[in-house]
Design a protein around this motif. Structure first.
Motif, mmCIF file in Angstrom:
data_model
loop_
_atom_site.group_PDB
_atom_site.id
_atom_site.type_symbol
_atom_site.label_atom_id
_atom_site.label_comp_id
_atom_site.label_asym_id
_atom_site.label_seq_id
_atom_site.Cartn_x
_atom_site.Cartn_y
_atom_site.Cartn_z
ATOM 1 N N ILE A 37 0.863 -1.178 0.000
ATOM 2 C CA ILE A 37 0.000 0.000 0.000
ATOM 3 C C ILE A 37 0.899 1.227 0.000
ATOM 4 N N SER A 38 0.721 2.096 -0.982
ATOM 5 C CA SER A 38 1.612 3.231 -1.182
ATOM 6 C C SER A 38 0.914 4.533 -0.808
ATOM 7 N N PRO A 39 1.473 5.283 0.150
ATOM 8 C CA PRO A 39 0.855 6.568 0.478
ATOM 9 C C PRO A 39 0.849 7.533 -0.695
ATOM 10 N N ASP A 40 1.868 7.490 -1.528
ATOM 11 C CA ASP A 40 1.912 8.404 -2.672
ATOM 12 C C ASP A 40 0.831 8.067 -3.702
ATOM 13 N N GLU A 41 0.585 6.773 -3.903
ATOM 14 C CA GLU A 41 -0.492 6.394 -4.820
ATOM 15 C C GLU A 41 -1.860 6.793 -4.266
ATOM 16 N N LEU A 42 -2.039 6.669 -2.956
ATOM 17 C CA LEU A 42 -3.299 7.090 -2.347
ATOM 18 C C LEU A 42 -3.491 8.591 -2.503
ATOM 19 N N LEU A 43 -2.431 9.351 -2.308
ATOM 20 C CA LEU A 43 -2.528 10.796 -2.499
ATOM 21 C C LEU A 43 -2.981 11.143 -3.907
ATOM 22 N N ALA A 44 -2.488 10.405 -4.883
ATOM 23 C CA ALA A 44 -2.785 10.710 -6.282
ATOM 24 C C ALA A 44 -4.155 10.230 -6.730
ATOM 25 N N SER A 45 -4.739 9.268 -6.013
ATOM 26 C CA SER A 45 -5.926 8.610 -6.567
ATOM 27 C C SER A 45 -7.182 8.668 -5.705
ATOM 28 N N THR A 46 -7.071 9.069 -4.423
ATOM 29 C CA THR A 46 -8.253 8.952 -3.560
ATOM 30 C C THR A 46 -8.773 10.277 -3.014
ATOM 31 N N LEU A 47 -7.967 11.312 -2.969
ATOM 32 C CA LEU A 47 -8.392 12.542 -2.304
ATOM 33 C C LEU A 47 -9.387 13.321 -3.164
ATOM 34 N N VAL A 48 -10.345 13.963 -2.492
ATOM 35 C CA VAL A 48 -11.438 14.633 -3.212
ATOM 36 C C VAL A 48 -11.556 16.126 -2.878
ATOM 37 N N HIS A 49 -10.665 16.668 -2.052
ATOM 38 C CA HIS A 49 -10.854 18.051 -1.605
ATOM 39 C C HIS A 49 -10.807 19.048 -2.754
ATOM 40 N N HIS A 50 -9.977 18.802 -3.766
ATOM 41 C CA HIS A 50 -9.928 19.740 -4.890
ATOM 42 C C HIS A 50 -11.225 19.719 -5.696
ATOM 43 N N TYR A 51 -11.902 18.601 -5.713
ATOM 44 C CA TYR A 51 -13.175 18.503 -6.431
ATOM 45 C C TYR A 51 -14.297 19.198 -5.655
ATOM 46 N N GLU A 52 -14.154 19.317 -4.337
ATOM 47 C CA GLU A 52 -15.210 19.884 -3.491
ATOM 48 C C GLU A 52 -14.954 21.340 -3.104
ATOM 49 N N MET A 53 -13.738 21.816 -3.293
ATOM 50 C CA MET A 53 -13.370 23.112 -2.725
ATOM 51 C C MET A 53 -14.266 24.244 -3.208
ATOM 52 N N GLU A 54 -14.495 24.332 -4.497
ATOM 53 C CA GLU A 54 -15.307 25.445 -4.995
ATOM 54 C C GLU A 54 -16.710 25.376 -4.430
ATOM 55 N N ARG A 55 -17.319 24.202 -4.443
ATOM 56 C CA ARG A 55 -18.679 24.047 -3.912
ATOM 57 C C ARG A 55 -18.750 24.432 -2.440
ATOM 58 N N ASP A 56 -17.853 23.885 -1.627
ATOM 59 C CA ASP A 56 -17.950 24.070 -0.181
ATOM 60 C C ASP A 56 -17.471 25.454 0.255
ATOM 61 N N LEU A 57 -16.430 25.965 -0.388
ATOM 62 C CA LEU A 57 -15.961 27.305 -0.049
ATOM 63 C C LEU A 57 -16.964 28.363 -0.493
ATOM 64 N N ASP A 58 -17.559 28.186 -1.667
ATOM 65 C CA ASP A 58 -18.580 29.136 -2.125
ATOM 66 C C ASP A 58 -19.764 29.179 -1.162
ATOM 67 N N ALA A 59 -20.187 28.029 -0.669
ATOM 68 C CA ALA A 59 -21.309 27.985 0.273
ATOM 69 C C ALA A 59 -20.972 28.730 1.555
ATOM 70 N N TYR A 60 -19.724 28.618 2.011
ATOM 71 C CA TYR A 60 -19.313 29.342 3.210
ATOM 72 C C TYR A 60 -19.267 30.845 2.950
ATOM 73 N N LEU A 61 -18.610 31.246 1.861
ATOM 74 C CA LEU A 61 -18.442 32.666 1.583
ATOM 75 C C LEU A 61 -19.776 33.361 1.319
ATOM 76 N N ALA A 62 -20.717 32.652 0.761
ATOM 77 C CA ALA A 62 -22.001 33.262 0.400
ATOM 78 C C ALA A 62 -22.778 33.737 1.621
ATOM 79 N N ARG A 63 -22.513 33.159 2.781
ATOM 80 C CA ARG A 63 -23.279 33.545 3.970
ATOM 81 C C ARG A 63 -22.589 34.607 4.821
#
Length: 506
Positions: free
Chosen positions: A325-351
């Motif tokens: 199990i490779s931590p570097d491969e997990l970093l490259a293939s499993t994280l989702v924060h970049h896909y969610e950042m605009e949605r979740d940050l926009d919701a915060y800033l809007a209020r």
């Protein structure tokens, strides 16, 4: 039946002079009970250290703002309960809070120039819990801007320095909180963790850092990076203080529905798991693929080898886990924060209040004021937003990882997994953080705790050596198990040292 650890009381009539350096909740409360310490004195001592060392002396640059009412709050606490026979759980305890968490009456900037005027009118859920337990919010701390990096540098706070080696970063993104706690600017710290951000600076500053199971601690009032992975947790000098802090901040919050999952799993007290013999009979898997094998990894590996030998000598069985199990491969293939950042940050800033001039991720990009280390992250997030097929595929990989981890630990009968949080020493200033292992917890949502494992060999810029942290990873809501193991290991290792760069004030 084993009983939780408590410090031995002073003999009648004998009271050691109280020092804020390396102070604990138990030690501060003992001094308050015997009349040798007040909340105002403790708060003042922390403020004196901030004045001496944060912008002057080593100029650690860990603090963004001091809470304007901290001294007055301490005085009120003293007036309400002068020399009480019993104290609230965090009575009079100064807390440092990462500046991406809302505290009423203070700006919540996430270190970003474009959020300078974001004055919070309400407390985040965890801050309300802290205040209700008697804690004093002392200061907001620097972070890697928008919690989007591992070096703790921002347009508002500049570069925070590692107090053990002023030429190195403190880890991140919660580096300001960690440096402040390492330097005894406060007694307890609050950080956030999206990938490594609590455990990285804990490892780099000889501290304890806990990333709780997703659903145990509310994120309401947090400036988000991506809510599938974002969480809030303790950064402290001892495992006992981490347990006491978790007792206060864990709980259900209707404003963060995921916390409903944690309710059935919260014990009467996490501090009840503090057991010096907690390693006896434990089975701990050592993830060999989470260790480096090159010359640059030798300092960390040497510390880890010694630490694991001490843990084994306390009665734990170490099980070699050779699964690829490779931590570097997990970093490259499993994280989702970049896909969610605009949605979740926009919701915060809007209020936010109308005076805040950025209302979306695109507004932040257009303002052009973010630190250069963050600009690429924001551009990536904008590009990946809306790529739903890729996003769903990564969520599926996270679920597969959860199943694999549960199966692995069941097959080997493990209580926890162990590995270095960072395969090499924390990076020098000007270099990007590398080879951190925090992805296992952030991609799965499972808990992990970092404790001080030891120090590398002393060198010119690091006369004490550079801290190395050992990470213990567990199954969902097994924080009591991790605290038990971590406490026993901490007591055996005795690896925590305060930094020489911030000595006691005369």
């Amino acid at each position: 039946m084993k009983t939780p650890y408590e410090p031995a009381p002073d003999k009648p009539g004998q009271h050691a002079p109280f020092s804020v350096v390396e102070a604990t909740v138990a030690g501060a409360h003992a001094a308050m009970r015997d009349g040798t310490l007040t909340a105002r004195q403790l708060t003042g001592a922390c403020l004196d250290r901030i004045a001496a060392y944060d912008q002057r002396g080593p100029a650690l640059r860990s603090i963004l703002q001091i809470a304007p009412q901290a001294v007055e709050q301490a005085a009120r606490i003293d007036a309400m309960a002068a020399h009480p026979p019993s104290l609230a759980p965090l009575h009079g305890i100064p807390v440092l809070v990462k500046d991406n968490i809302e505290c009423a009456g203070m700006a919540t900037t996430a270190g970003a120039e474009c959020l300078r005027g974001n004055l919070s009118t309400d407390d985040a859920f965890v801050i309300r819990r802290l205040r209700a337990a008697g804690a004093i919010v002392l200061a907001k701390t620097n972070l890697h801007e928008l919690a989007s990096g591992g070096e703790t540098v921002s347009t508002l706070g500049g570069q925070t320095l590692n107090p053990y080696d002023l030429a190195r970063t403190p880890g991140g993104s919660s580096g300001g909180t960690a440096v402040g706690i390492a330097a005894s600017f406060g007694v307890l710290g609050i950080g956030t963790d999206g990938i490594n951000s609590i455990r990285s600076p804990a490892s780099a500053n000889s501290l304890v850092g806990l990333r709780p199971t997703m659903g145990l601690v509310s994120r309401a009032g947090l400036v988000p990076c991506g809510l599938t992975q974002d969480t809030i947790g303790p950064i402290t000098r001892t495992v006992a203080d981490t347990a006491r802090l978790l007792d206060v901040i864990a709980g259900h919050d209707p404003a963060d529905p995921v916390t409903s999952q944690g309710v059935p799993h919260i014990p009467a007290s996490y501090a009840a798991s503090l057991d010096r013999d907690g390693l006896s009979g434990a089975r701990i898997g050592v993830l060999h693929h989470f260790f480096g094998r090159q010359d640059v990894h030798r300092p960390v590996n040497a510390v880890m080898e010694q630490a694991l030998a001490v843990i084994a000598a306390q009665g734990a069985e170490l099980v070699a886990i050779e699964d690829a199990i490779s931590p570097d491969e997990l970093l490259a293939s499993t994280l989702v924060h970049h896909y969610e950042m605009e949605r979740d940050l926009d919701a915060y800033l809007a209020r936010l209040a109308p005076g805040v001039r950025v209302r979306s991720l695109q507004d932040i990009i257009a303002a052009g004021t973010v630190h250069p280390s963050v600009a690429g992250t924001l551009a990536t997030a904008a590009t990946l937003s809306g790529k739903d097929d890729e996003y769903r595929e990564r969520l599926q990989r996270q679920q597969a990882l959860r199943h694999w981890l549960q199966d692995l630990m069941a097959r080997h009968g493990l209580d926890a997994l162990a590995f270095p949080h960072q395969r090499r020493l924390v990076m020098p200033i000007g270099e990007t953080q590398a080879e951190r292992n925090g992805v296992l917890a952030s991609a799965s949502g499972f808990p992990a705790i970092v404790i001080p494992a030891g120090f590398s060999a002393p060198e010119r810029n690091a006369p004490q050596g550079v801290p190395v942290g050992l990470e213990l990873f567990g199954l969902p809501f097994t924080e009591p198990v991790l605290i038990r193991l971590a406490f026993a290991a901490e007591q055996a290792l005795r690896a925590r040292r305060p930094p020489h760069s911030t000595p006691a004030l005369e």
